[in-house]
Design an enzyme around this catalytic site. Structure first.
Site, PDB file in Angstrom:
ATOM      1  N   SER A  52     -19.318 -51.777 -16.370  1.00  0.00           N
ATOM      2  CA  SER A  52     -18.536 -53.018 -16.380  1.00  0.00           C
ATOM      3  C   SER A  52     -17.866 -53.176 -17.748  1.00  0.00           C
ATOM      4  O   SER A  52     -17.182 -52.265 -18.217  1.00  0.00           O
ATOM      5  CB  SER A  52     -19.441 -54.197 -16.032  1.00  0.00           C
ATOM      6  OG  SER A  52     -18.697 -55.365 -15.764  1.00  0.00           O
TER       7      SER A  52
ATOM      8  N   ASP B 153     -18.632 -53.750  -4.642  1.00  0.00           N
ATOM      9  CA  ASP B 153     -18.413 -54.654  -5.765  1.00  0.00           C
ATOM     10  C   ASP B 153     -17.066 -55.360  -5.612  1.00  0.00           C
ATOM     11  O   ASP B 153     -16.025 -54.706  -5.460  1.00  0.00           O
ATOM     12  CB  ASP B 153     -18.448 -53.867  -7.074  1.00  0.00           C
ATOM     13  CG  ASP B 153     -18.299 -54.747  -8.303  1.00  0.00           C
ATOM     14  OD1 ASP B 153     -18.444 -55.978  -8.165  1.00  0.00           O
ATOM     15  OD2 ASP B 153     -18.045 -54.197  -9.387  1.00  0.00           O
TER      16      ASP B 153
ATOM     17  N   HIS C  33     -22.233 -53.709  -7.676  1.00  0.00           N
ATOM     18  CA  HIS C  33     -21.803 -53.629  -9.070  1.00  0.00           C
ATOM     19  C   HIS C  33     -22.792 -52.841  -9.927  1.00  0.00           C
ATOM     20  O   HIS C  33     -22.391 -52.112 -10.835  1.00  0.00           O
ATOM     21  CB  HIS C  33     -21.660 -55.054  -9.615  1.00  0.00           C
ATOM     22  CG  HIS C  33     -21.133 -55.139 -11.009  1.00  0.00           C
ATOM     23  ND1 HIS C  33     -19.801 -54.944 -11.317  1.00  0.00           N
ATOM     24  CD2 HIS C  33     -21.751 -55.398 -12.198  1.00  0.00           C
ATOM     25  CE1 HIS C  33     -19.626 -55.083 -12.626  1.00  0.00           C
ATOM     26  NE2 HIS C  33     -20.794 -55.355 -13.179  1.00  0.00           N
TER      27      HIS C  33
END
Length: 425
Positions: A180, A339, A396
């Site tokens: 991320s 995600d 995610h």
């Protein structure tokens, strides 16, 4: 962590630097972190010796290395945020031991062996980055980096010190992985390492071999395509008003979550958000702090609001140009299929806009079905030094959601096996 005074932080740093970690082994019987689960080494890496600012790390040697120590790949993991502790990756996603609950007491955090750990064949280092995150010490708020160049400089200093502490790792193939927002740490640090390597004699260069980017926030503009709020986000992005962009983007996600009724956008299947109470409680235990070589009085946060605020203007800035610079080394992009925040579609959008001479050939390359133990786990698209993987059924947090699949993925990419095997570039 913000230190109370620079002098206290420096005293702590110097005392820990001279303390062999495994003097804490005798505590194993009394700690929720048993001896076999202790890191090979965990301590502080000085960033500013004068003030006492330092980065905390936990290093795990591979239990089943595929090569001698000096040739065993070394993975450096960076968490998201900004300001989140890498202990999330360590104890929730891909470390050798994960936080769980006592069968007799759901509120009592314990750890259990992780069969999908990424250090099965490789060395694995978790660094609380930047300073002020997790157990890392920022003597003052002013020392917390405000941009990625400063973050990369700190990480370079930390890695140099770590390698000097671990002579067997000095020539190890180095792979830096970021998840991320942590992708920015990974990308910018690789960029900085390559720059420094070009100026250093070969004997002093880091053996950087690749960068891994998971569910990344690399190029924000193509993704913000919703109506009124999204248009505002795009406008702010184009104007470079980065603090306002971050706030506007959060409003987009809040709107989406409220409109859909989803428990979380990281994974639309979940009926409730992740329960982080156990994860937050575990590093706070005094016995765990002592076992990790951390002073009992240190305060640990899952994610530091102070660090997050200092770096808020950096969150939505593009680092796509740095990914393009990384064509000199292997680049690995992976995304969880489900995600909705940093997902497949938005990342494929910026990939199509890369300035790379092999781009059109990469986009035309076959997406090959990827299987693990006879089961479909996603697809792999590859050309030369660039590999892109979409992990079927993953959210995610790919390593937490699909542990064994992610373990096979990282091992096959680094060792260049199966669909990840090296082909003519």
């Amino acid at each position: 962590m913000m230190g109370s005074t620079p002098s206290n932080s420096l005293t702590l740093l110097l005392s820990l630097a001279s303390l062999p970690l495994f003097l804490a082994t005798s505590l194993a019987a009394a700690t929720p972190l048993p001896g076999k689960a202790l890191p090979t080494k965990s301590r502080f890496l000085p960033i500013n010796v004068t003030s006492g600012s330092a980065m905390f790390f936990a290093f795990y040697e591979s239990p089943k290395p595929h090569s001698p120590p000096s040739q065993t790949p070394l993975l450096i993991w960076h968490q998201s945020g900004p300001g989140c502790s890498s202990m999330i990756g360590n104890y929730f996603e891909l470390g050798p031991w994960l936080v769980s609950s006592d069968d007799n007491n759901s509120k009592n955090p314990i750890i259990k062996s992780n069969p999908g750990s990424w250090n099965h064949q490789f060395g694995l280092v978790f660094i609380d980055n930047p300073i002020g995150s997790g157990f890392s010490i920022a003597a003052t708020q002013q020392e917390i980096p405000k941009d990625q160049k400063s973050v990369a400089q700190h990480l370079f200093i930390a890695l140099q010190t770590f390698l000097s502490l671990e002579p067997s790792c000095i020539s190890s193939p180095l792979y830096i992985i970021g998840e991320s927002y942590g992708e920015k740490y990974a990308t910018d640090t690789r960029y900085y390492i390559l720059q420094q390597n070009s100026r250093l004699p070969e004997s002093q260069q880091m053996n950087l071999q690749g960068v891994g980017i998971g569910n990344s926030l690399t190029e924000p503009a193509p993704r913000d395509q919703l109506e009124e709020i999204q248009d505002e986000t795009v406008r702010l992005t184009r104007e470079g008003r980065w603090r306002e962009v971050k706030i506007s983007r959060d409003q987009v996600f809040d709107w989406l979550q409220n409109a859909t009724g989803l428990a979380m956008l990281y994974d639309p299947r979940r009926k409730r958000p992740y329960e982080t109470d156990r994860l937050e409680a575990f590093p706070q235990k005094e016995e765990v702090k002592v076992a990790l070589g951390v002073e009992k009085g240190m305060i640990w946060e899952l994610c530091s609001g102070v660090v997050g605020d200092v770096l808020i203007e950096d969150v939505m800035k593009s680092v796509k140009f740095m990914v393009e610079f990384l064509k000199k080394i292997r680049v690995f992009l992976y995304h969880g299929q489900l995600d909705l925040t940093e997902g497949v579609v938005s990342n494929e959008a910026w990939m199509k806009d890369r300035e790379w001479e092999g781009l059109q050939r990469f986009l035309k390359a076959d997406r090959k079905v990827w299987e693990v133990n006879g089961e479909v786990n996603g697809y792999v698209q590859r050309l030369g030094s660039l590999t892109h993987v979409v992990v079927l059924g993953a959210n995610h947090f790919v390593p937490a959601d699909q542990g064994l699949s992610s373990q096979a993925m990282i091992e096959d990419w680094i060792l260049e096996k199966g669909l990840f095997a090296n082909r003519k570039r």
